[in-house]
Write an enzyme that holds these catalytic residues in place. Structure first.
Site, PDB file in Angstrom:
ATOM      1  N   HIS B 213       0.803  -1.221   0.000  1.00  0.00           N
ATOM      2  CA  HIS B 213       0.000   0.000   0.000  1.00  0.00           C
ATOM      3  C   HIS B 213       0.840   1.277   0.000  1.00  0.00           C
ATOM      4  O   HIS B 213       0.313   2.360  -0.169  1.00  0.00           O
ATOM      5  CB  HIS B 213      -0.993  -0.024   1.181  1.00  0.00           C
ATOM      6  CG  HIS B 213      -2.148  -0.923   0.920  1.00  0.00           C
ATOM      7  ND1 HIS B 213      -3.415  -0.714   1.401  1.00  0.00           N
ATOM      8  CD2 HIS B 213      -2.247  -2.065   0.181  1.00  0.00           C
ATOM      9  CE1 HIS B 213      -4.226  -1.676   1.001  1.00  0.00           C
ATOM     10  NE2 HIS B 213      -3.543  -2.510   0.267  1.00  0.00           N
ATOM     11  N   SER B 217      -0.474  -1.277  -6.154  1.00  0.00           N
ATOM     12  CA  SER B 217      -0.191  -2.434  -6.998  1.00  0.00           C
ATOM     13  C   SER B 217       0.578  -2.014  -8.243  1.00  0.00           C
ATOM     14  O   SER B 217       0.360  -0.930  -8.780  1.00  0.00           O
ATOM     15  CB  SER B 217      -1.507  -3.086  -7.437  1.00  0.00           C
ATOM     16  OG  SER B 217      -2.159  -3.657  -6.340  1.00  0.00           O
ATOM     17  N   LYS B 241     -14.384  -7.534  -8.084  1.00  0.00           N
ATOM     18  CA  LYS B 241     -13.614  -8.417  -8.976  1.00  0.00           C
ATOM     19  C   LYS B 241     -12.999  -9.574  -8.186  1.00  0.00           C
ATOM     20  O   LYS B 241     -13.004 -10.727  -8.634  1.00  0.00           O
ATOM     21  CB  LYS B 241     -12.531  -7.606  -9.684  1.00  0.00           C
ATOM     22  CG  LYS B 241     -11.945  -8.308 -10.888  1.00  0.00           C
ATOM     23  CD  LYS B 241     -11.059  -7.379 -11.698  1.00  0.00           C
ATOM     24  CE  LYS B 241     -10.475  -8.127 -12.891  1.00  0.00           C
ATOM     25  NZ  LYS B 241      -9.711  -7.247 -13.781  1.00  0.00           N
ATOM     26  N   ASP B 242     -12.481  -9.255  -6.988  1.00  0.00           N
ATOM     27  CA  ASP B 242     -11.947 -10.306  -6.119  1.00  0.00           C
ATOM     28  C   ASP B 242     -13.044 -11.278  -5.693  1.00  0.00           C
ATOM     29  O   ASP B 242     -12.808 -12.478  -5.546  1.00  0.00           O
ATOM     30  CB  ASP B 242     -11.292  -9.700  -4.872  1.00  0.00           C
ATOM     31  CG  ASP B 242      -9.892  -9.163  -5.171  1.00  0.00           C
ATOM     32  OD1 ASP B 242      -9.386  -9.432  -6.279  1.00  0.00           O
ATOM     33  OD2 ASP B 242      -9.314  -8.487  -4.302  1.00  0.00           O
ATOM     34  N   GLU B 285       5.198 -33.935  -0.527  1.00  0.00           N
ATOM     35  CA  GLU B 285       3.996 -33.386  -1.112  1.00  0.00           C
ATOM     36  C   GLU B 285       4.335 -32.711  -2.438  1.00  0.00           C
ATOM     37  O   GLU B 285       5.456 -32.251  -2.640  1.00  0.00           O
ATOM     38  CB  GLU B 285       3.388 -32.356  -0.142  1.00  0.00           C
ATOM     39  CG  GLU B 285       2.709 -33.003   1.045  1.00  0.00           C
ATOM     40  CD  GLU B 285       1.344 -33.545   0.677  1.00  0.00           C
ATOM     41  OE1 GLU B 285       1.278 -34.689   0.162  1.00  0.00           O
ATOM     42  OE2 GLU B 285       0.341 -32.858   0.894  1.00  0.00           O
TER      43      GLU B 285
END
Lengths: 258, 430
Positions: B213, B217, B241-242, B285
């Site tokens: 922040h 972005s 959108k998220d 894994e």
């Protein structure tokens, strides 16, 4: 952007393909490929076949249970495969469990109740080996999840006994099985035609008994499969609607930007 | 920033004393976000959500789990069979770990493609690598807790790696185990740390977001916002959108949880740990497979034996990521304008997938006449070559395509209303 997405998906697909091929190679620890079965519980809406499960329990009880335990399953769980409460009580009562100490401090034996877990045939691993020519028959509670190939493998193993091919010598006390890794297994062929008598009149062929006991053991390994599938279908439907709505809202909110 | 005015008097009263509402308002309504973020920018917030899901399911599992070598396996099975919806919670937790890694791997490759690690976001990137390391430690210790065969043997193999450290290696291993083999003390400390580390991850995630922040972005074009016409408030544009992205992700997640919950697992882990029986193939894994391939690829190098060299290479492959902001010399962020880098980016991605595939197979296995050992060696060498040689050289020799003047310019090309100063000449970038 679109192009890179397509490229990524292609790359992922390629990766998937090679990983899957690696897995397939590992699955064929024997040379023979497992016969492809279509189990009733495999699909999205899949459930266990109650009749097969109950017949499979008979096979387990009369054949497998003489060497293999089922220690994580309780007798009460049998009610989930449609066996009545009174019958479950009667089945449990056939076995003795050690309980105690009583008021005199003594341990005592009592018949099992539906709340008890399946009584294992041997008190410990050494006792099991002593009775089985040095081999240890594994507990079957999770066997359908603990072997590569799962239910297909269990069924394959039970029907996979045959005469060793020419040139292969099988060690003393072992048996040739085309699906067992290394092909030489300590378990004698457990199933033979008519080994159990089915109360519903189904002919007890080796193939039939093997499929039935596989259904039973698949359930023992994953008793919540039916509930999981039912809930999953609802969750997916909910999420599809939610996601569609979210997409509509997204389009609307963004309409003034584009 | 303008102080927001809240209508609710209680909110106003609290905010005057504890400005949480101002903070939320600032982060959601005023925080400017580039208007051109594509769906690859969804993965950070998705990873954050999965972290919360993992913590919530993990806390519930911890209420029913017994960290003792005699009871751990059975307590997990009790959760699966007798605890109400225990199977659901455990399957969410188990598959959530795989989902978390898928999301984070995509998030990392997104950063590599669009140059999100470049100035002024170097610390943001470094904090991300720290999160990756913490995730790896957490998931490794979590995998030990069910005390299956792979839990036990995986723990044995990985802790034994530390014995490669010269002089004090064996003492380190004894110290890690709390005994002379992986045993009850090991299980207990892994449980303790598996509970602790996710909260450390939360802390680093807070710093990661704080650093994000500071400058906001990055975006697919990789140029900074030139003014208010280039950015939009986070809420409602990116929240919605998220939200849509979350729906798509949950569909995939739920698909695994409900219809193939053991897809990512190893059958051997449904067999209780037995120190006397070694599984035929010890495989970690899936998300560790590329690193496992690097570990096994390295031969003896001069006076360093293969084990130590492998360990150095494996940890080095992650430590290397810390230096990516300085290894990449190009002033252009986004691969969209870097024709050569773009090609090598896809080669690197392919290389990582090949490493994963090699990690899955035994080194002496053969693929069309080529031993996996050698495929692994070539892929490992390429991985390091990419970051240490190719990346710096591209930065020097590549001629990037001209960058657009502003974020709005290409966005508006597709139609829509024209805002001020959007159609200017592209800037020539040397």
């Amino acid at each position: 952007m679109r192009a890179s997405l397509v490229k990524l998906m292609a790359a992922a697909g390629f990766g998937w393909a090679i990983l899957a091929s690696g897995g397939a190679e590992a699955a064929e620890t024997g040379d023979a490929e497992l016969p492809e079965m279509h189990w009733s519980f495999e699909s999205v809406f899949g459930t266990y076949d109650r009749g097969a499960q109950q017949r499979g329990f008979l096979v387990y009880k009369n054949v497998c249970a003489s060497c293999h335990g089922l220690r994580l399953v309780a007798y009460r769980n049998l009610m989930d495969i449609g066996i009545g409460e009174e019958e479950v009580k009667a089945i449990a009562a056939e076995y003795l469990v050690t309980d105690g100490p009583d008021e005199n401090g003594e341990m005592f034996e009592r018949p099992a109740t539906p709340a008890d877990r399946f009584v294992s045939p041997f008190p410990n691993e050494n006792a099991a080996r002593a009775s089985n020519n040095g081999a240890f028959p594994p507990d079957l509670s999770l066997i359908a999840k603990a072997r590569l190939g799962g239910a297909d493998y269990l069924h394959g193993l039970l029907v996979g006994y045959e005469e060793p091919p020419a040139g292969v010598t099988v060690r003393e006390g072992l048996y040739y099985n085309k699906y067992f890794p290394g092909h030489q297994i300590a378990m004698p062929p457990p199933l033979f035609e008519g080994a159990v008598e089915y109360p519903d009149g189904t002919p007890a062929t080796v193939e039939q008994m093997s499929e039935d006991v596989t259904q039973f053991l698949a359930w023992a390994s994953e008793p919540n499969l039916e509930q999981r599938h039912r809930m999953g279908v609802k969750v997916m439907l909910f999420l599809i609607v939610l996601t569609a709505l979210a997409y509509a809202v997204k389009r609307r909110v963004w309409a003034d930007i584009h | 920033m303008a102080q927001p005015h809240f209508k609710n008097p209680i909110v106003r009263w609290i905010d005057y004393r504890l400005p949480v509402f101002s903070f939320m308002h600032h982060e959601l309504h005023e925080y400017p976000t580039p208007k051109n973020l594509n769906y690859w920018w969804n993965f950070g917030s998705l990873a954050g959500i999965v972290l919360v899901v993992m913590i919530v399911t993990g806390i519930v599992l911890a209420m029913h789990y017994t960290a003792h070598v005699d009871y751990a396996f059975d307590s997990v099975e009790r959760i699966m069979r007798d605890v109400n919806y225990g199977w659901l919670i455990r399957y969410i937790h188990v598959n959530g770990a795989s989902m978390f890694f898928i999301l984070v791997f995509i998030h990392i490759f997104r950063g590599l493609y669009y140059g999100s690690y470049k100035a002024p976001r170097e610390i943001l990137w470094i904090l991300g690598v720290v999160i990756l390391l913490l995730m790896m430690a957490t998931s490794f210790m979590g995998y030990v807790l069910p005390w299956g065969q792979m839990s036990f043997w995986g723990a044995t193999v990985i802790t034994n790696l530390f014995s490669a450290v010269p002089l004090i290696g064996d003492d380190i291993v004894l110290w890690l185990w709390g005994g002379f083999s992986v045993d009850n003390p090991t299980l207990n400390r892994f449980y303790s740390l598996h509970y602790l580390l996710p909260f450390v991850i939360v802390g680093v995630v807070v710093l990661h977001i704080l650093a994000l922040h500071r400058f906001g972005s990055n975006n697919p074009i990789g140029i900074d916002a030139k003014g208010p016409q280039d950015s939009i408030p986070f809420h409602p544009y990116y929240t919605v959108k998220d939200y849509f992205g979350l729906g798509v992700f949950l569909l995939i997640f739920a698909g695994f949880v409900f219809f193939d919950p053991n897809f990512f697992g190893e059958p051997d882990n449904y067999i209780e740990a037995n120190p006397l029986v070694t599984p035929a193939h010890i495989v970690p894994e899936w998300y560790f497979l590329p690193f496992y391939a690097i570990l096994r690829a390295v031969p003896d190098i001069w006076f360093i034996d293969a084990k130590l060299a492998g360990v150095i290479a494996m940890f080095g492959s992650i430590i290397l990521l810390f230096f990516v902001p300085w290894l990449d010399r190009s002033p252009v962020r986004s691969a969209r304008f870097r024709p050569i880098y773009k090609q090598f980016f896809w080669v690197l991605l392919l290389d990582c997938i090949v490493l994963g595939w090699v990690g899955k197979n035994s080194p002496d296995a053969v693929f069309h006449g080529i031993p996996f050992l050698w495929i692994g060696r070539v892929a490992t060498a390429y991985y390091f070559l990419h970051f240490l040689v190719i990346l710096p050289l591209i930065g020097i020799f590549e001629r990037p395509k001209p960058l657009p003047m502003s974020i709005s310019e290409p966005v508006l090309k597709g139609g829509g209303q024209v805002s001020t100063g959007a159609h200017a000449k592209p800037m020539e970038k040397a």
